[in-house]
Motif scaffolding. Structure first.
Motif, PDB file in Angstrom:
ATOM      1  N   TYR A 211       0.843  -1.198   0.000  1.00  0.00           N
ATOM      2  CA  TYR A 211       0.000   0.000   0.000  1.00  0.00           C
ATOM      3  C   TYR A 211       0.877   1.248   0.000  1.00  0.00           C
ATOM      4  CZ  TYR A 211      -3.241   3.631   1.488  1.00  0.00           C
ATOM      5  OH  TYR A 211      -3.968   4.795   1.566  1.00  0.00           O
ATOM      6  N   GLN A 212       1.865   1.269   0.878  1.00  0.00           N
ATOM      7  CA  GLN A 212       2.760   2.422   0.955  1.00  0.00           C
ATOM      8  C   GLN A 212       3.578   2.565  -0.327  1.00  0.00           C
ATOM      9  OE1 GLN A 212       5.424   2.281   4.307  1.00  0.00           O
ATOM     10  NE2 GLN A 212       6.173   4.353   3.999  1.00  0.00           N
ATOM     11  N   GLN A 215       1.361   4.088  -2.869  1.00  0.00           N
ATOM     12  CA  GLN A 215       1.037   5.445  -2.451  1.00  0.00           C
ATOM     13  C   GLN A 215       2.193   6.409  -2.706  1.00  0.00           C
ATOM     14  OE1 GLN A 215      -2.013   6.218  -1.156  1.00  0.00           O
ATOM     15  NE2 GLN A 215      -1.558   8.396  -0.888  1.00  0.00           N
ATOM     16  N   GLN A 216       3.417   5.917  -2.511  1.00  0.00           N
ATOM     17  CA  GLN A 216       4.594   6.785  -2.582  1.00  0.00           C
ATOM     18  C   GLN A 216       5.398   6.609  -3.872  1.00  0.00           C
ATOM     19  OE1 GLN A 216       6.817   6.253   1.050  1.00  0.00           O
ATOM     20  NE2 GLN A 216       5.171   7.019   2.335  1.00  0.00           N
ATOM     21  N   HIS A 234      -5.670  -0.836  -2.034  1.00  0.00           N
ATOM     22  CA  HIS A 234      -4.697  -0.494  -3.067  1.00  0.00           C
ATOM     23  C   HIS A 234      -5.338   0.331  -4.186  1.00  0.00           C
ATOM     24  CE1 HIS A 234      -1.961  -4.161  -1.967  1.00  0.00           C
ATOM     25  NE2 HIS A 234      -2.064  -3.274  -0.988  1.00  0.00           N
ATOM     26  N   GLN A 236      -7.266   2.693  -3.945  1.00  0.00           N
ATOM     27  CA  GLN A 236      -7.406   4.086  -3.545  1.00  0.00           C
ATOM     28  C   GLN A 236      -6.076   4.834  -3.544  1.00  0.00           C
ATOM     29  OE1 GLN A 236      -9.536   3.937   0.225  1.00  0.00           O
ATOM     30  NE2 GLN A 236     -11.507   3.752  -0.822  1.00  0.00           N
ATOM     31  N   THR A 237      -5.007   4.185  -3.995  1.00  0.00           N
ATOM     32  CA  THR A 237      -3.704   4.835  -4.108  1.00  0.00           C
ATOM     33  C   THR A 237      -3.525   5.374  -5.525  1.00  0.00           C
ATOM     34  OG1 THR A 237      -2.507   2.854  -4.852  1.00  0.00           O
ATOM     35  CG2 THR A 237      -2.761   3.180  -2.455  1.00  0.00           C
TER      36      THR A 237
END
Length: 343
Positions: A211-212, A215-216, A234, A236-237
């Protein structure tokens, strides 16, 4: 229509289980209400709604009810390890008794034939997948795992982790859109070969860190089935918003146990645990099949975008990989038999 297996097609004699405290009266005579036999069952998914959890809870229910409480099952959902390597290490050390792993991990232990089940576009649909894993081929692969592991690993059931699709920061309109894109997937074996030949760069990101990573912008994309990546948000990233239904893998998971410890059990204990394993396999698949459409709709409602794609260019890459793998592993006959089962 997808069917549920009424029987798993696996012989009782071919199955095994490692059990905590087996045969040790001092260890099993604990506090009032504790069972004669305690089993720790674990998978790597942290969501309480995950199909793996449904299956493990059914295993617990059947084992405890049929034994009138003499068998106690403790279920762990990602709490003793979110990586399959952790779970199998705990299985070897006796810190876990029933674990769930992927074919790719089994290949990493030196049993390369099992990667057959991870070949992209091997299965046409769930009916085809079930006819393979619940029939003679499933039995044969279970025997290979048992023999090559020296009875360390045996297959108690074949679970499904859904149909895997691409999801990333951009939709795929054609296979060429993958060029230069990084994708979180297995970084070795047939899965990595497939994505590499499709133009992407496979990278290794732990599931609990994905997820991170999305996101990043650590990784451009990933691939998985709807229940798994939607439950982890996932979609929503920024790098998980677009799903393209590649449908490249009807995913198999192996419910593993230790055969040597199972051999120490009484016949009654063995029968109860085999019944629990069969019931849990049916329950897990049923939950997964229901959730696939449910979580696809949830993703759409929450802003994800989903598109279809011409799969033929992907299949053209996959077929030579299938043939080369089967030849290298010496299992061309098994691959042919799988293809012969297609409707």
């Amino acid at each position: 229509m997808k069917k549920l297996a009424s029987t798993l097609g696996m012989t009782v004699a071919a199955l095994g289980l490692v059990l905590t405290g087996c045969g040790n009266e001092d260890e099993t005579s604990g506090a009032e209400g504790s069972g004669d036999l305690k089993i720790l069952a674990a998978h790597n998914q942290t969501s309480p709604d995950n199909p793996f959890q449904e299956g493990m809870l059914e295993f617990k229910n059947v084992a405890e009810s049929e034994s009138d409480g003499a068998i106690e099952v403790e279920v762990h959902a990602g709490t003793i390890g979110t990586e399959e390597s952790e779970l199998v290490e705990k299985l070897k050390l006796g810190a876990a008794d029933v674990v769930l792993v992927s074919p790719g991990f089994m290949t990493a232990t030196g049993i390369k034939e099992v990667d057959l089940l991870a070949l992209p576009y091997l299965f046409d649909d769930y009916d085809h997948w079930e006819s393979v894993v619940d029939g003679e081929i499933g039995e044969e692969l279970a025997e290979i795992i048992n023999e090559q592991s020296g009875n360390d690993f045996k297959v108690l059931g074949y679970w499904s982790a859904g149909v895997r699709h691409y999801y990333g920061k951009e939709p795929l309109e054609t296979i060429d859109d993958l060029r230069g894109m990084s994708i979180r997937t297995q970084t070795s074996g047939v899965v990595a070969d497939f994505w590499r030949q499709a133009g992407a760069t496979p990278v290794d990101v732990a599931w609990g860190e994905l997820y991170q990573g999305l996101q990043q912008n650590v990784v451009d994309s990933s691939e998985n089935a709807y229940p798994y990546f939607v439950q982890q948000n996932h979609h929503q990233t920024p790098n998980g918003k677009y799903t393209t239904e590649t449908g490249h893998d009807y995913t198999t998971r192996l419910l593993l146990v230790n055969g040597e410890r199972f051999d120490e059990l009484t016949d009654e204990q063995k029968e109860i645990l085999l019944n629990a394993a069969e019931a849990s396999t049916v329950a897990e698949r049923e939950a997964l099949y229901a959730q696939e459409e449910e979580y696809k709709e949830k993703a759409l409602e929450e802003g994800a975008e989903i598109n279809e794609i011409d799969r033929e260019p992907f299949i053209e890459i996959a077929l030579p990989i299938q043939e080369a793998f089967a030849e290298d592993a010496g299992i061309e006959d098994i691959l042919q038999r799988i293809n012969d089962l297609k409707q």
